[in-house]
Scaffold this active site. Structure first.
Site, mmCIF file in Angstrom:
data_model
loop_
_atom_site.group_PDB
_atom_site.id
_atom_site.type_symbol
_atom_site.label_atom_id
_atom_site.label_comp_id
_atom_site.label_asym_id
_atom_site.label_seq_id
_atom_site.Cartn_x
_atom_site.Cartn_y
_atom_site.Cartn_z
ATOM 1 N N TRP A 102 -3.309 -44.780 7.614
ATOM 2 C CA TRP A 102 -1.742 -45.598 7.596
ATOM 3 C C TRP A 102 -1.326 -44.474 8.354
ATOM 4 O O TRP A 102 -0.912 -44.345 9.332
ATOM 5 C CB TRP A 102 -0.735 -45.670 6.839
ATOM 6 C CG TRP A 102 -0.468 -47.201 6.814
ATOM 7 C CD1 TRP A 102 -0.940 -47.730 5.445
ATOM 8 C CD2 TRP A 102 -1.192 -48.635 8.213
ATOM 9 N NE1 TRP A 102 -1.111 -49.471 6.010
ATOM 10 C CE2 TRP A 102 -1.720 -50.121 6.533
ATOM 11 C CE3 TRP A 102 -1.106 -48.956 9.449
ATOM 12 C CZ2 TRP A 102 -1.898 -51.052 7.053
ATOM 13 C CZ3 TRP A 102 -1.466 -49.646 9.711
ATOM 14 C CH2 TRP A 102 -1.587 -50.648 9.157
ATOM 15 N N ASP A 172 6.962 -42.418 7.319
ATOM 16 C CA ASP A 172 6.504 -44.228 6.673
ATOM 17 C C ASP A 172 6.276 -44.645 5.831
ATOM 18 O O ASP A 172 5.878 -44.650 4.585
ATOM 19 C CB ASP A 172 5.439 -44.085 7.929
ATOM 20 C CG ASP A 172 5.023 -46.017 7.415
ATOM 21 O OD1 ASP A 172 5.331 -46.198 7.131
ATOM 22 O OD2 ASP A 172 3.438 -45.791 7.545
ATOM 23 N N LYS A 196 6.752 -55.812 2.913
ATOM 24 C CA LYS A 196 6.549 -55.153 2.023
ATOM 25 C C LYS A 196 6.990 -55.708 0.985
ATOM 26 O O LYS A 196 7.466 -55.927 -0.089
ATOM 27 C CB LYS A 196 5.421 -53.471 1.720
ATOM 28 C CG LYS A 196 3.712 -53.480 2.540
ATOM 29 C CD LYS A 196 3.891 -54.022 3.856
ATOM 30 C CE LYS A 196 2.548 -53.517 3.906
ATOM 31 N NZ LYS A 196 1.988 -52.997 5.233
#
Ligand code: PLP
Length: 361
Positions: A102, A172, A196
């Site tokens: 990511w 993040d 999530k």
């Protein structure tokens, strides 16, 4: 009805009580004579829900008043592109520390707008650890330093917030927000897609230090401008109301369960159960992440060969343990243990792993 334990990495399991409440309120919500998805986002009822959700999230995460909270449509990847547009001037330097997939995505989204400096990259050792802070090559004049708090695919998590001096730290937190207490004041910006740990896909949360909203950034349309979203309480255009509602229910559930301190201890116990099954297997199961950087949320693990891996997936599904297939980039298996995964689920998986080893090891 039996709901299985769902180890999906995202979209992921939600608390059963949240789903039940949504089911009960599907046809008629809070006495308005319609469902929450059928009413205007400008209605008094929805505006109250939005304000309540922000207040609940502020309480859950102890967000200081000098931070704005934005609810934006879409996922974290969109924010990775809006970040440099809003907080860096054209071609300005921005530092990125890569600890997995990511972080690389964040770089890809930012490259058109900033001079990306990859200050450290864990790829040299296959993303099995966090590059030591002393080796990061940060720039003095960076617009911000970007990290991925928890790498959902590689299973690498920052267990300490790095010190980056006066440059704003951007993180993040898509796959670990609200999983433990967090000192928000150490960050310039925290962003997280909801699917999530916070609710359904389709909405993201941004926690922005207000002084950063004063930055000129780069030429951009109003709809891409965080200042405009902040000024209009995240209702610049029609927000994803259903997602916002489900996120609100999930946050209320977390508060009722005891908040982030409670989830920190549950998440420690859950991940310990699965790591013990791996570490106690004498090499039958492998997780190659440096112990100090092991994720509590996502545990990638591997069996000796592909035949065993596919057998594990079939048998675990039959045992009511869903979505344990690893990400295609890594193969193998992965267990995601977000807040809504009960301890019994992690223990059930650990027990299944021992049993599977006995039968096939
Ligand atoms: C899932 C995830 C993303 C991407 O989210 P999208 O909603 O698909 O844009 C980004 N970062 C992290 C850490 C993630 O877990």
């Amino acid at each position: 009805m039996t709901r299985a334990f769902n180890f999906s990495a995202g979209p992921a399991t939600l608390p059963e009580s949240v789903l039940r409440q949504a089911q009960e309120e599907m046809l008629e919500w809070r006495g308005v004579g319609a469902s929450v998805v059928e009413i205007s986002h400008r209605s008094a009822e929805f505006i109250a829900l939005a304000a309540e959700t922000e207040a609940d999230l502020r309480r859950l995460l102890s967000i200081p008043d000098n931070y704005a909270v934005l609810f934006t449509a879409g996922g974290a990847t969109t924010q990775q592109a809006l970040l440099p547009l809003n907080f860096a001037s054209p071609g300005q330097r921005a530092d990125y520390v890569l600890t997995g997939h990511w972080g690389k995505t964040a770089v890809k989204q930012a490259r058109p707008y900033v001079d990306v400096n990859v200050a450290a990259d864990g790829e040299v050792d296959g993303y099995h650890d966090i590059p030591p802070r002393a080796e990061w090559k940060l720039s003095d004049d960076a617009a911000y330093v970007h990290i991925t708090a928890n790498e959902t695919i590689h299973g690498v998590e920052f267990r300490d917030i790095p010190d980056v001096g006066n440059v704003p730290l951007v993180a993040d937190f898509s796959s670990s927000i609200a999983s433990e207490p967090l000192d928000v004041s150490r960050f310039g910006l925290i962003y997280a897609g909801a699917q999530k740990n916070l609710g359904p896909v389709g909405i993201s949360v941004m926690i922005v230090r207000r002084d950063l909203l004063e930055r000129a950034g780069q030429p951009r349309a109003d709809i891409f401008d965080y200042r405009s979203h902040a000024a209009r309480d995240s209702m610049l255009n029609t927000p994803p109301t259903w997602n916002w509602y489900l996120l609100g229910l999930t946050v209320k559930w977390m508060l009722a369960e005891g908040g982030v301190t409670e989830f920190a201890s549950r998440n420690a116990a859950k991940s310990a159960a699965v790591y013990e099954a791996i570490d106690g297997s004498g090499g039958f199961y492998r997780n190659e992440i440096a112990p100090a950087a092991r994720s509590r949320m996502n545990i990638p693990f591997f069996l000796p060969d592909d035949t065993l891996t596919s057998r594990f997936l079939t048998e675990s599904r039959e045992a009511g343990l869903l979505a344990l297939k690893g990400h295609k980039a890594l193969g193998g298996l992965r267990a995601s243990l977000y807040n809504a995964m009960p301890l019994a689920g992690a223990q059930g998986l650990a027990g299944f792993m021992r049993d599977f080893q006995q039968r096939h090891g």
